[in-house]
Design an enzyme around this catalytic site. Structure first.
Site, PDB file in Angstrom:
ATOM      1  N   LYS A 136      18.784   6.907  -9.511  1.00 42.21           N
ATOM      2  CA  LYS A 136      17.440   7.097  -8.990  1.00 42.21           C
ATOM      3  C   LYS A 136      17.108   8.579  -8.966  1.00 42.21           C
ATOM      4  O   LYS A 136      17.689   9.322  -8.203  1.00 42.21           O
ATOM      5  CB  LYS A 136      17.342   6.548  -7.563  1.00 42.21           C
ATOM      6  CG  LYS A 136      17.273   5.054  -7.523  1.00 42.21           C
ATOM      7  CD  LYS A 136      17.208   4.565  -6.117  1.00 42.21           C
ATOM      8  CE  LYS A 136      18.590   4.545  -5.516  1.00 42.21           C
ATOM      9  NZ  LYS A 136      18.688   4.181  -4.145  1.00 42.21           N
ATOM     10  N   MET A 190      17.950  16.347   0.111  1.00 40.21           N
ATOM     11  CA  MET A 190      16.738  15.819  -0.554  1.00 40.21           C
ATOM     12  C   MET A 190      15.480  16.580  -0.152  1.00 40.21           C
ATOM     13  O   MET A 190      14.439  15.973   0.086  1.00 40.21           O
ATOM     14  CB  MET A 190      16.534  14.339  -0.172  1.00 40.21           C
ATOM     15  CG  MET A 190      17.695  13.451  -0.531  1.00 40.21           C
ATOM     16  SD  MET A 190      17.466  11.754   0.026  1.00 40.21           S
ATOM     17  CE  MET A 190      17.794  11.890   1.776  1.00 40.21           C
ATOM     18  N   ASP A 243      25.099   6.107  -9.898  1.00 43.58           N
ATOM     19  CA  ASP A 243      23.856   6.823  -9.626  1.00 43.58           C
ATOM     20  C   ASP A 243      23.725   8.071 -10.463  1.00 43.58           C
ATOM     21  O   ASP A 243      24.695   8.559 -11.013  1.00 43.58           O
ATOM     22  CB  ASP A 243      23.879   7.320  -8.175  1.00 43.58           C
ATOM     23  CG  ASP A 243      23.389   6.266  -7.227  1.00 43.58           C
ATOM     24  OD1 ASP A 243      23.014   5.191  -7.694  1.00 43.58           O
ATOM     25  OD2 ASP A 243      23.392   6.546  -6.016  1.00 43.58           O
TER      26      ASP A 243
HETATM   27  N1  SAH Z   1      25.158  10.183  -0.062  1.00 43.92           N
HETATM   28  C1  SAH Z   1      25.001  11.549  -0.517  1.00 43.92           C
HETATM   29  C2  SAH Z   1      23.620  12.076  -0.320  1.00 43.92           C
HETATM   30  C3  SAH Z   1      22.558  11.350  -1.084  1.00 43.92           C
HETATM   31  S1  SAH Z   1      20.991  12.079  -0.867  1.00 43.92           S
HETATM   32  C4  SAH Z   1      26.003  12.437   0.190  1.00 43.92           C
HETATM   33  O1  SAH Z   1      26.657  12.011   1.132  1.00 43.92           O
HETATM   34  O2  SAH Z   1      26.163  13.588  -0.233  1.00 43.92           O
HETATM   35  C5  SAH Z   1      20.901  13.143  -2.249  1.00 43.92           C
HETATM   36  C6  SAH Z   1      20.918  14.579  -1.824  1.00 43.92           C
HETATM   37  O3  SAH Z   1      22.239  15.012  -1.617  1.00 43.92           O
HETATM   38  C7  SAH Z   1      20.384  15.523  -2.849  1.00 43.92           C
HETATM   39  O4  SAH Z   1      18.990  15.564  -2.812  1.00 43.92           O
HETATM   40  C8  SAH Z   1      20.997  16.823  -2.423  1.00 43.92           C
HETATM   41  O5  SAH Z   1      20.292  17.362  -1.345  1.00 43.92           O
HETATM   42  C9  SAH Z   1      22.337  16.389  -1.906  1.00 43.92           C
HETATM   43  N2  SAH Z   1      23.402  16.585  -2.902  1.00 43.92           N
HETATM   44  C10 SAH Z   1      24.223  15.665  -3.395  1.00 43.92           C
HETATM   45  N3  SAH Z   1      25.117  16.193  -4.242  1.00 43.92           N
HETATM   46  C11 SAH Z   1      24.859  17.516  -4.279  1.00 43.92           C
HETATM   47  C12 SAH Z   1      25.449  18.622  -4.959  1.00 43.92           C
HETATM   48  N4  SAH Z   1      26.495  18.471  -5.776  1.00 43.92           N
HETATM   49  N5  SAH Z   1      24.930  19.851  -4.750  1.00 43.92           N
HETATM   50  C13 SAH Z   1      23.890  20.023  -3.914  1.00 43.92           C
HETATM   51  N6  SAH Z   1      23.307  19.014  -3.258  1.00 43.92           N
HETATM   52  C14 SAH Z   1      23.774  17.773  -3.421  1.00 43.92           C
END
Ligand code: SAH
Length: 467
Positions: free
Chosen positions: A270, A383, A248
């Protein structure tokens, strides 16, 4: 090579340990693990040895060592703190060609004892030729973390199947079959406790040694929030095995660097508005690749089961009869909170935490706004970047105090991490004013104030307070 590495069968065979202090006790424990019959000679015994004597696990002769004592033993260990006694033991054993080790004294020893990684029956022995026990132990620790716990179970499984497979192969070479088993889905199945599946893999390998029609497997792997050190051991191991990796947008370059060098990489990322590949197509691609016999890693940011659509991806795999495993990852909330010095719960601040999808993408789906105003609860919005004006307005309209401390964490856990500290009323403005970009996580609640004493991650752009 200064020493010949060998593994010695001492089951039910007599070994002599001279000395009965703490060091001797450790040596005795190793001998007992290998089922040796141990005799200890020492005028006095320490606590650990005494209790082994009381339990009837060793025989103790409470007296000083005499040269004739080594007679009849298959190996001898000297662990006294008197070098002249140790030397006498060494001389006596060497005179009769009995292998002897004097603890921490390679000069007096005819064999030395390696550092060991124990995955019984698999044993990895490490030696620095007596030069540096510290170096050996460091290497051992490294291997400890790299070798799966279930390696022993794998060896046992193969041991139990060998005769049967040899027969089933009717004289053809079994070597390649076992290589494929050990490197493939079969070994993974054994190590995750799924013997029926492992046996099924073996049957497939036997009936079609040339891999025609063999199904691959899919690993749904959580890549964590960015820092590659936050990958689990299992994630790393499976990444090293995959033939193809589907990843991703959120998977960091650092994590991508851990993929096996010759694996094929397919970007299926995405971005919010730009769906490079539709979910259904990704699912189908995984099924097609697995049907070609490929080992597929599906690498997703954070944890696959937290806002990761991991459930949907494996539903299709499951219906298609493809074997899969799910490897959890550190979700953005945990990663960002830790690296920003903001505990998600804290006895003085919050006793619950809520993970919220802030993209509000589905018109039928409404957040329970009044429910988001629970005292003592930390809110974490994933998100949410584009919807923060709406989210913050709704929260305030439903009574959440405008001065609720808020942290906006951009690129959390990465070398580029930036944290903007603000409050609920100013959050939406802060996005523009501080040019915040994705990926961003928003944490709200009084726990946010703790950053001022708990921040520790010095890399990155640091903290900015707005306004
Ligand atoms: N499965 C992922 C989340 C996917 S949704 C998890 O468990 O973390 C995607 C969202 O995750 C982004 O929009 C953001 O809000 C958050 N996110 C993921 N990685 C991030 C990072 N390194 N720093 C800040 N926000 C992050």
């Amino acid at each position: 090579m200064d020493y010949l590495p060998i593994f010695m069968d001492v089951r039910q065979r007599p070994a002599l340990v001279v000395g009965a202090g703490a060091v001797a006790a450790r040596k005795i424990e190793s001998l007992l693990k290998a089922a040796s019959r141990v005799t200890v000679i020492a005028p006095e015994a320490g606590e650990a040895v005494s209790s082994l004597v009381t339990d009837g696990r060793v025989t103790w002769q409470a007296r000083a060592f005499q040269p004739g004592d080594v007679n009849g033993y298959c190996l001898v260990i000297a662990a006294t703190n008197d070098r002249s006694v140790n030397a006498a033991v060494s001389d006596a054993a060497r005179a009769l060609n009995i292998p002897v080790n004097v603890v921490d004294d390679p000069e007096l020893s005819s064999f030395i004892v390696p550092a060991v990684v124990d995955r019984d029956p698999v044993i990895v022995a490490i030696s620095s030729g007596g030069r540096s026990p510290v170096l050996s132990r460091t290497l051992r620790n490294r291997l400890e973390t790299e070798l799966p716990d279930a390696l022993g179970a794998l060896a046992d499984f193969i041991g139990a199947q060998r005769a049967h497979i040899k027969q089933a192969m009717q004289g053809r070479s079994v070597r390649r079959l076992w290589e494929r088993f050990v490197e493939g889905a079969g070994a993974e199945a054994v190590m995750s406790g799924n013997e029926p599946q492992a046996k099924a893999v073996l049957d497939t390998l036997v009936s079609d040694e040339h891999a025609k029609g063999e199904l691959g497997e899919v690993f749904l792997i959580g890549a964590g929030p960015g820092d590659p050190d936050l990958l689990t051991f299992k994630a790393l191991r499976l990444l090293q095995r995959a033939d193809v990796v589907l990843y991703d947008r959120l998977v960091s370059d650092g994590v991508l660097g851990k993929i096996r060098k010759d694996a094929e990489r397919i970007y299926v990322g995405k971005a919010r508005a730009d769906h490079s590949m539709r979910q259904k197509d990704i699912n189908q691609l995984m099924i097609d690749l697995a049907k070609q016999g490929k080992t597929v890693a599906r690498l997703k940011g954070g944890d696959p089961f937290i806002f990761g659509r991991g459930g949907e991806e494996i539903e299709d795999l499951s219906s298609a009869g493809i074997a899969f495993q799910v490897v959890p990852g550190i979700t953005a909330a945990s990663g960002c909170a830790s690296y920003a010095g903001i505990p998600l719960t804290h006895r003085d601040h919050a006793s619950s935490v809520r993970f919220i999808a802030g993209n509000l993408h589905n018109d039928d789906y409404q957040l329970n706004w009044p429910g988001l105003n629970t005292p003592g609860e930390t809110l974490v919005f994933y998100m949410s970047l584009a919807k923060l004006p709406e989210i913050t307005a709704q929260l305030m309209a439903h009574g959440k105090p405008a001065d609720t401390p808020t942290a906006i964490i951009e690129e959390g856990t990465r070398a580029t991490q930036r944290v903007v500290i603000t409050d609920l009323a100013h959050t939406a403005d802060a996005i523009d004013a501080c040019s915040v970009h994705a990926p961003t996580l928003v944490i709200m609640g009084s726990v946010v104030t703790l950053y001022s004493t708990l921040s520790w991650f010095r890399t990155g752009t640091g903290y900015q307070v707005y306004p």
